[in-house]
Design an enzyme around this catalytic site. Structure first.
Site: not given
Length: 327
Positions: A58, A141, A204
DNA sequence: GCGACAG
DNA sequence: ATCTTGTCGC
């Protein structure tokens, strides 16, 4: 192609492994390969969680202007520069020369965000914006612990009192990318919500107040075939048209897609129908359960999500194991 | 320089 | 959403 089986994290790590030594690519190039440039921030977040640095190189992913960006390592971005130089990449004035060493020849079988958009189109065609009966209310949630999502589903009785809470945790395959929230969260709530079909779900996020008319709340409503409402704390798209002191319409292409509720001159929440409810009923049902800024169903779910996370850390809540507690 | 995106 | 320090109010 089942969109819920696509491991976007794994695809990103696969793409990064394709960058040869001596070359770099950009967060945006990876995002474009995945099918949406808007995923570039998420690419950075996923690489920051890289479980096998060097194997997944990376450090070969930089910003579009050639500056190095970040590197999650005790020595920070200095380590990224050292690794790149060792591989023969010149860094002058803190930047690599992308004209000389830009890699963009990615090979991949599927572009996940294209698959997701196609799926959203199919979902949006199934949305019904008429009122359907519901037996009671549910609030949902999620919170996260690394790649594990922890869901709290609060089930209310017919009188509107919280009856029980369910907890569930599962590894997520999709990072958070605006407009694709459902692909991250729905697989985690699917199994604990299936038998709650017929309840009114408070979620949400937005419902039809979404660029492709297919927000999280609509997505969940259609998948579970149940009435649903999206309650979001901030706006994703749409134009505000003030109606009164404490209410505004939110329009997309002159169509009322939802409402903004104001508290003391400030927008408190944005409400839009998900599925099997009208835009007006979504507002009314939300007002009925709104004691504080956040309506009770999702406010309580958010509270229990924190308890769920503690149980997850203490191994009282195990991945893919349902836990239910009376309230 | 503008615009800027739920959780 | 997460992280993390600081401040306000009950």
């Amino acid at each position: 192609m089942n969109p819920y089986e696509i491991d976007v994290y794994a695809l990103i790590y696969d793409l990064v492994r394709q960058i040869p030594e001596g070359y770099v690519t950009t967060y945006g190039a990876i995002a474009k390969a995945l099918g949406d440039i808007r995923a570039s921030k998420a690419v950075g977040e996923v690489l920051a969680m890289n479980p096998t640095p060097i194997i997944v190189p990376c450090h070969r992913v930089v910003m579009s202007d050639g500056s190095l960006g970040g590197y999650t390592h005790p020595e920070g971005v200095r380590k990224k520069a050292e690794l790149l130089r060792r591989e023969g990449v010149e860094i002058i004035g803190g930047k690599v020369n992308l004209k000389k060493c830009f890699f963009n020849d990615f090979k991949l079988k599927i572009r996940p965000f294209e698959v997701f958009r196609d799926y959203q189109k199919r979902i949006s065609e199934k949305i019904r914006l008429e009122d359907y009966d519901f037996s009671a209310i549910v609030g949902v949630d999620l919170t996260y612990n690394g790649r594990y999502g922890i869901a709290a589903v609060v089930v209310f009785d017919e009188k509107g009192n919280p009856e029980y809470v369910r907890y569930y945790s599962k590894k997520t395959l999709v990072p958070y990318v605006p407009t694709y929230l459902a692909f991250r969260e729905y697989p985690i709530i699917e199994e604990v919500s299936r038998d709650l079909r017929g309840y009114l779900f408070f979620l949400d996020g937005h419902g039809i107040l979404h660029p492709r008319k297919c927000g999280y709340a609509s997505h969940v409503g259609v998948e579970l075939d149940t009435p649903s409402i999206g309650v979001a704390k901030s706006l994703l798209v749409g134009n505000i048209v003030i109606e009164s002191n404490n209410l505004a319409k939110v329009l997309i292409d002159d169509e009322v897609r939802g409402y903004a509720i104001y508290d003391k001159g400030r927008a408190s929440v944005y409400v839009s129908p998900g599925h099997k409810i009208t835009v007006g009923s979504a507002l009314r049902e939300t007002m009925k359960v709104k004691k504080y800024k956040i309506p009770e169903p999702t406010r309580l779910a958010h509270y229990y999500t924190k308890l769920g996370k503690e149980m997850f850390k203490n191994r009282k809540l195990l991945p893919e194991r349902l836990l239910e507690t009376p309230l």
